[in-house]
Design a protein around this motif. Structure first.
Motif, short mmCIF file in Angstrom:
data_model
loop_
_atom_site.label_atom_id
_atom_site.label_comp_id
_atom_site.label_asym_id
_atom_site.label_seq_id
_atom_site.Cartn_x
_atom_site.Cartn_y
_atom_site.Cartn_z
N GLY A 53 17.50 5.58 18.08
CA GLY A 53 17.09 4.20 17.89
C GLY A 53 18.19 3.27 17.42
O GLY A 53 18.16 2.08 17.70
N LEU A 54 19.16 3.81 16.69
CA LEU A 54 20.25 2.99 16.18
C LEU A 54 21.50 3.29 17.00
O LEU A 54 21.88 4.45 17.16
CB LEU A 54 20.49 3.28 14.70
N MET A 57 25.16 3.86 14.40
CA MET A 57 25.17 4.57 13.12
C MET A 57 24.14 5.68 13.17
O MET A 57 23.31 5.74 14.07
CB MET A 57 24.82 3.62 11.97
N GLN A 58 24.22 6.58 12.18
CA GLN A 58 23.23 7.64 12.12
C GLN A 58 21.93 7.13 11.52
O GLN A 58 21.93 6.33 10.59
CB GLN A 58 23.78 8.79 11.26
N ALA A 59 20.83 7.61 12.08
CA ALA A 59 19.53 7.22 11.54
C ALA A 59 19.24 7.93 10.23
O ALA A 59 18.29 7.59 9.53
CB ALA A 59 18.43 7.49 12.56
N HIS A 60 20.03 8.95 9.92
CA HIS A 60 20.01 9.58 8.60
C HIS A 60 21.37 9.31 7.97
O HIS A 60 22.29 10.13 8.12
CB HIS A 60 19.90 11.12 8.70
N PRO A 61 21.58 8.20 7.28
CA PRO A 61 22.90 7.97 6.70
C PRO A 61 23.29 9.10 5.74
O PRO A 61 22.46 9.59 4.98
CB PRO A 61 22.74 6.64 5.95
N GLY B 98 14.70 1.72 12.13
CA GLY B 98 15.09 2.93 12.85
C GLY B 98 15.48 4.08 11.94
O GLY B 98 15.74 5.18 12.41
N LEU B 99 15.54 3.83 10.62
CA LEU B 99 15.94 4.88 9.69
C LEU B 99 14.81 5.89 9.50
O LEU B 99 13.64 5.55 9.61
CB LEU B 99 16.28 4.26 8.32
N TYR B 100 15.18 7.12 9.20
CA TYR B 100 14.16 8.15 8.96
C TYR B 100 13.72 8.18 7.50
O TYR B 100 12.64 8.67 7.19
CB TYR B 100 14.67 9.53 9.36
N MET B 104 14.27 4.07 2.08
CA MET B 104 15.44 3.25 2.38
C MET B 104 15.07 2.17 3.41
O MET B 104 15.45 1.00 3.26
CB MET B 104 16.57 4.13 2.94
#
Lengths: 170, 361
Positions: A53-54, A57-61, B98-100, B104
């Motif tokens: 989706g992003l 960047m990583q969707a799990h920073p 879009g973050l899991y 956050m």
């Protein structure tokens, strides 16, 4: 019993091979010299098309310093792993690496949905590893990156690169 | 054609993505430190569905900012003034969704919504806001809706058409309940979080496939909202489809009515023609117009939709959907133009209805 780990009087010593060093482009533009004008235009306008989706960047920073050594951010900007001089000073020289194998995870087309663009990226990253890293720094060895779901191209790229890279890396 | 007279309600206009520096004032100390130490503040929260540099993503003549011009000046010059817009419903399609990590994501969505209120709505009375919510966590989404809802300038809660869950599923009902209770429309915007492949049979290779496939996703969403019983459970909920196109509606409605006749005992709460429910409860924005340029054919399609209340004016600014100021397709009848520009939007958002009446929602 209590023998020193390193026999400092020995006439030979073990070579230290680091099998997992990650180089990265300062930006995608680093790859443009290895891409045709048609694909540079694609990169600049259409850009990546990936399966998450992003897009940048990583969707799990990651945790601290984006999962990088905080002291590995180059002074001139760009991500950790994008500055050869810093890598030489901080890692190759400091740790006494005699052979360092590059594992280029970024932008090698492994996650690109557009098959043609993935091929272009893979080929460009392989060229870039040689020109930007291995030629200027003989301790480094390149690792061929290929889009793994495109076996026909991947095998061709591996065959071509395996012939082109001298086994000594020199 | 150009918008012929002032007073239009633009129901889909996008504000630029704020950087972390603009969001920082609206983020608490714990998360500010997280974003700083994890270098998240340096990341580009762009969604894959909205690539910034494609020819469609941004119009060439809207790329430059004039000297001394603020982002708001630019918005006025390019998006509001040319169409005589009286009200514009704005949204910020920020990658927070879009973050899991739901916590956050929620913190960032709150910051985006605060940025919308403080940095845009406070300075331009024509603007109305969309509450960006984390649909993957209804608990967070409801909390954010409740937090923002007292600010009556926000008129809808916004999610993407392709998220973790098909719209309509019961896990999402708390969001719908909060929207209905607070007089907010449920805005479903084109785009995917890519939790799943965007087609029913895997991953396409090209943007064009993802773009064309949006209409299928909207069809799926509308059918799911009906079949799951959302319109029965929430009789006052309005659904607005953003960037959905609308020329696919006639075939959907025919097919929906036909299949419903065949298996309606499975969904007994659907006790009248589904097409009637859709015409009452679902609204779709104008741009991008997915019709041929020929006005005769457009009028035929609109006749097949057989409802003048459904289409809401939108520019989809800054996406390149039309040239110059020609925000309306040619061939629309005069009375329908007025409905699309003004009457339909004013009747579709409960908070605009309340505004018109001079009362509170």
């Amino acid at each position: 019993m209590n023998a020193p780990l390193v026999d400092t009087t020995a006439s030979q010593r073990l070579a230290f091979v680091d099998c997992d060093i990650h180089p990265i482009q300062r930006s995608l533009a680093d790859l443009f010299p290895y891409m045709s004008a048609r694909w540079v235009a694609h990169a600049k306008s259409i850009g990546p098309h990936i399966r998450q989706g992003l897009s940048a960047m990583q969707a799990h920073p990651r945790m601290m310093a984006a999962g990088q050594r905080a002291d590995a951010y180059p002074e001139r900007g760009g991500p950790p792993g994008s500055d050869l001089a810093l890598m030489q000073r901080q890692h190759l020289d400091n740790a006494g690496v005699e052979i360092g194998m590059l594992v280029s995870l970024s932008k090698g087309g492994m996650e690109e949905r557009n098959t043609e663009y993935a091929r272009v990226l893979s080929h460009a990253v392989n060229d870039w590893q040689i020109e930007a890293w291995v030629r200027p720094e003989p301790r480094l060895r390149a690792g061929i990156v290929v889009p793994q779901e495109d076996p026909e191209f991947a095998a061709k790229e591996i065959r071509a690169r395996a012939r082109a890279i001298p086994p000594s890396g020199k | 054609m150009k918008v012929p007279y002032p007073g239009a309600i633009d129901c889909d206009l996008h504000l630029p993505l704020p950087g972390m520096a603009q969001l920082a004032p609206f983020i608490d100390a714990f998360w500010r430190e997280q974003f700083l130490t994890r270098r998240i503040d340096r990341m580009d929260f762009a969604l894959t569905s909205f690539p910034a540099r494609t020819p469609l993503g941004a119009r060439e003549d809207w790329q430059a900012t004039r000297e001394g011009e603020t982002p708001l000046d630019k918005l006025r010059r390019e998006a509001l003034d040319p169409h005589g817009t009286r009200i514009a419903v704005a949204s910020i399609l920020h990658g927070a969704i879009g973050l899991y990590n739901d916590d956050m994501a929620a913190v960032l969505c709150s910051a985006v919504n605060e940025h919308m209120a403080r940095d845009w709505l406070d300075h331009e009375p024509r603007l109305r806001g969309s509450i960006l919510v984390v649909a993957s966590s209804p608990e967070h989404a409801v909390r954010e809706i409740e937090r923002v809802a007292p600010d009556e300038r926000f008129v809808q809660a916004l999610t993407l058409v392709m998220g973790d869950t098909l719209p309509g599923k019961r896990a999402l009902w708390p969001i719908y309940r909060a929207c209905e209770k607070r007089g907010l429309a449920l805005a479903i915007h084109a785009g995917s979080l890519y939790r799943q492949a965007p087609t029913g049979s895997g991953w396409p290779s090209f943007h064009v496939e993802d773009y064309v496939g949006q209409s299928t996703a909207f069809e799926n969403a509308i059918v799911a909202l009906l079949a799951e019983g959302v319109f029965n459970e929430f009789p006052d909920l309005r659904v607005v489809c953003l960037e959905s196109g609308f020329t696919w509606l006639p075939t959907l409605l025919w097919r929906l009515n036909k299949e419903w006749r065949g298996v309606r005992q499975e969904v007994p709460w659907l006790d009248r023609l589904p097409s009637e429910v859709v015409r009452e409860r679902v609204r779709l924005t104008l741009q991008p117009v997915d019709a041929p340029p020929d006005g005769v054919q457009l009028r035929k399609t609109l006749a097949q939709i057989a409802c003048d209340d459904m289409i809401l004016f939108s520019t989809d600014y800054p996406h390149a959907q039309f040239a110059g100021e020609e925000a309306l397709p040619d061939g629309l009848p005069d009375d329908l133009i007025r409905k699309i520009l003004i009457d339909n939007p004013m009747a579709s958002y409960p908070r605009l209805v309340a505004e018109k009446k001079g009362g509170r929602p």
